[in-house]
Every structure is written in C-alpha cells, then in structure tokens.
Write a protein that holds these residues in place. Structure first.
Motif, PDB file in Angstrom:
ATOM      1  N   ARG A  35       0.805  -1.216   0.000  1.00 34.16           N
ATOM      2  CA  ARG A  35       0.000   0.000   0.000  1.00 34.16           C
ATOM      3  C   ARG A  35       0.844   1.274   0.000  1.00 34.16           C
ATOM      4  O   ARG A  35       0.353   2.343  -0.341  1.00 34.16           O
ATOM      5  CB  ARG A  35      -0.944  -0.012   1.211  1.00 34.16           C
ATOM      6  N   ARG A  90      -2.177  -5.423   8.904  1.00 36.92           N
ATOM      7  CA  ARG A  90      -1.347  -4.391   8.274  1.00 36.92           C
ATOM      8  C   ARG A  90       0.059  -4.563   8.836  1.00 36.92           C
ATOM      9  O   ARG A  90       0.241  -4.590  10.065  1.00 36.92           O
ATOM     10  CB  ARG A  90      -1.909  -3.005   8.593  1.00 36.92           C
ATOM     11  N   PHE A 136      -0.630   4.036   5.892  1.00 34.25           N
ATOM     12  CA  PHE A 136       0.410   3.194   5.304  1.00 34.25           C
ATOM     13  C   PHE A 136       1.656   3.990   4.939  1.00 34.25           C
ATOM     14  O   PHE A 136       2.772   3.488   5.045  1.00 34.25           O
ATOM     15  CB  PHE A 136      -0.130   2.471   4.063  1.00 34.25           C
TER      16      PHE A 136
END
Length: 346
Positions: A35, A90, A136
């Motif tokens: 990302r 993540r 991100f």
C-alpha cells in the motif's frame, strides 16, 4: 498466470514498470498487497548504475534490480503453516529477513510492487503488525527510522549530552527525533537548505544552523558552551556529532570543532576523502560507524505508532504508483524532495 506490476531498474538513470508473475505463497509464506513504499538513497544508487553488477560467472554485466525496501502493506494470503498472522493484518517488513536476498537490494523481490511475497513469514522477525490508526505512508518510514535509531543507539548519547546532527534529510531528522525521545538535552541540526532546517524545528529539535551562511564554530559555541581539545585549544562543548549528510566537509568540520573525547557517529555513506588524523588525535575523537539495524527494525514500530504525527512530517511527497517514474525523478533531482513515498491505493 496472474501478473502484477513491479518497479525495477531500467537503463542507467531510469526505471521500468514491468509485468511479472504474481507470487503464490507456500505453506510458510504470506502475500502482502503493498500500500506504500518509500524511496531511499540506495534505490537511487541502483538507478544510477542501471542495476547491480552480476557475479563474474554470469559475465559481470549489470542486471536489473527489483526496487523498494521500505514497504508497508496488508496481508491478503496466508500459508497453512503460518501462525500469529492473518488476512487483513497491516504490516511493515524486515527486508533483510528474506531468504532469497534482501528485498529491494539485490534480492529476488522488491517492495515497489503491487504484491510482495514474505517467505518464512514470522511476526516479529520478518514482519510486524501495526494498527489501522497509522496511515500506510507513515508506516513505510519504519525501515529508514530503524536505520536512524541504530545510529542513535550507537552514539550512546544520554540526557546530559549535547548533540549535533549534520544533514536534515529523513535519516538525519529521524535521528534527531530519536535523540529527543531518548531524552537528550540539546539537539542541533546543521544543513544548507533553509526549508529542511524549518522542518527540523517543526519535528522538535532545539536549534538549527545554516552552514552555508553561518559560522558553525561560533554558533555551536554559543549553543553548547566553550570546551577544549586535548591540547587546551578552544572548542564547542558538543559531546556527540552525527553525520547523516555524507559530505567530506562534515568530517572536516567535526574534526576542527571536536572537544576532548567527543564522538562522531557515521551513518551516511561516505565517498572517498582525506581525514585529518592529526586533528582526531588532538581531540581523542571517537569515530563510530553505524550500518543498518541489527536489532532495531521492529523495536522502532511501537514508537513510530505513538509519535506518528511527528514522523509524518518527514514525508515531503506522496506519489501514486502510476506515477512511479515521476517519484524517482524527484529523488534524483537535487533539492526537489526530502522523502518520497509511493502509494498504492484502491
């Protein structure tokens, strides 16, 4: 065959965005959808060489290198034997943990891709999970901030020390932040670009010096008091110098200003140059080299999360993946950008 787009070196000074096979995770691997991925000076070095020289038995010619070693992404596939990680996590990446070579630095895979295979995936070793409260692009700073943290750790600086950082790029400013979070009393940043010095003040350093227009010795003496070298010659009272600039003038300036038992931490990549060893002797200057992040890659992650707004200031440009060529152009144009992060959104 599923394909994905990936950035690699092209000819000298250029990149190529190529279609490559999308990797499929084995039982111990995970697949990330990238990302965000930062661009580093190492990427620029590969760019200027047009790749990496191959081993002699391959003829010694320069071969393309998949780029990107500062990725952040989310897990989209998990191998059957992987524990502690799940789809949707993540994560930031330890590029040095890849068994097929350092990610984005000569290894099989590069982080400047739509997807990245993490081989032998293990939380806390190859990846670290971060919360969805962190964008991100900020998470992608994890790897360079680990480089900066190792340099600060190597310095051994304590609360009573007075520190000077040369170079207000991402590593220098990251080091300055870590020094302040470590409780160091006074941190000065030296650079020649006023906008970078403004950013240094914005991230919380105590003072800045524009070495293009100011007398560094006079300013450091005013800020850190008067001390002396081993021969009693007057010197600023600075305890620790950190070179995040890599310019020969930095070494010269430090040696000329070092008090008795000062320390110089070298984290910037140095070009060949002469060093005044006699000057080092007169101050008993300790030179400490700092390379990579032997332990710091995920030690920094919780503090990056906690102080994300401070670290976010280091990003000067966010460029979509579709404009990767422009992103690399910014990094190779002197003074055009401080920290460029390429983003891969929906």
């Amino acid at each position: 065959m599923s394909t994905m787009k990936s950035v690699r070196t092209g000819g000298v000074g250029t990149i190529e965005v190529v279609d490559v096979e999308r990797p499929a995770p084995g039982p111990r691997d995970v697949l990330l959808r990238i990302r965000a991925c930062g661009i580093c000076g190492t990427d620029v070095t590969f760019l200027r060489m047009g790749g990496m020289p191959a081993r002699a038995h391959l003829g010694g010619e320069t071969v393309p290198v998949p780029l990107g070693h500062e990725p952040a992404g989310e897990i989209v596939e998990v191998g059957a034997e992987v524990t502690g990680l799940k789809v949707g996590d993540r994560v930031v990446v330890n590029p040095q943990a890849a068994p097929t070579g350092i990610i984005g630095c000569g290894g099989k895979y590069g982080g400047m891709s739509e997807f990245l295979l993490i081989e032998n995936a293990e939380a806390g070793r190859s990846v670290a999970v971060f919360p969805d409260t962190v964008p991100f692009d900020v998470a992608s700073l994890n790897e360079p901030m680990a480089v900066a943290r190792h340099a600060v750790n190597r310095s051994g600086a304590g609360p009573d020390d007075q520190v000077v950082v040369f170079g207000a790029g991402p590593i220098g400013l990251g080091a300055a932040i870590w020094f302040k979070l470590r409780g160091v009393k006074h941190v000065v940043v030296v650079d020649v670009i006023p906008s970078r010095l403004e950013k240094a003040l914005a991230v919380g350093v105590d003072a800045v010096v524009d070495s293009a227009t100011e007398d560094v010795t006079a300013r450091l003496t005013a800020l850190h008091g008067r001390a002396a070298n081993a021969l009693g010659q007057p010197r600023p009272g600075t305890d620790v110098y950190l070179d995040a600039a890599g310019a020969p003038a930095v070494f010269d300036t430090v040696v000329a200003n070092a008090k008795w038992h000062a320390k110089l931490v070298m984290v910037a990549v140095q070009k060949k140059g002469e060093i005044d060893l006699g000057g080092m002797l007169r101050s008993e200057l300790t030179l400490v080299a700092s390379q990579g992040y032997p332990t710091e890659i995920f030690e920094v992650t919780p503090e990056l999360v906690e102080h994300q707004e401070r670290f976010a200031r280091l990003i000067s440009h966010r460029v979509p993946f579709a404009e990767a060529e422009r992103a690399f152009g910014l990094t190779t144009t002197p003074g055009a950008a401080e920290k460029v992060v390429v983003t891969l959104d929906d």
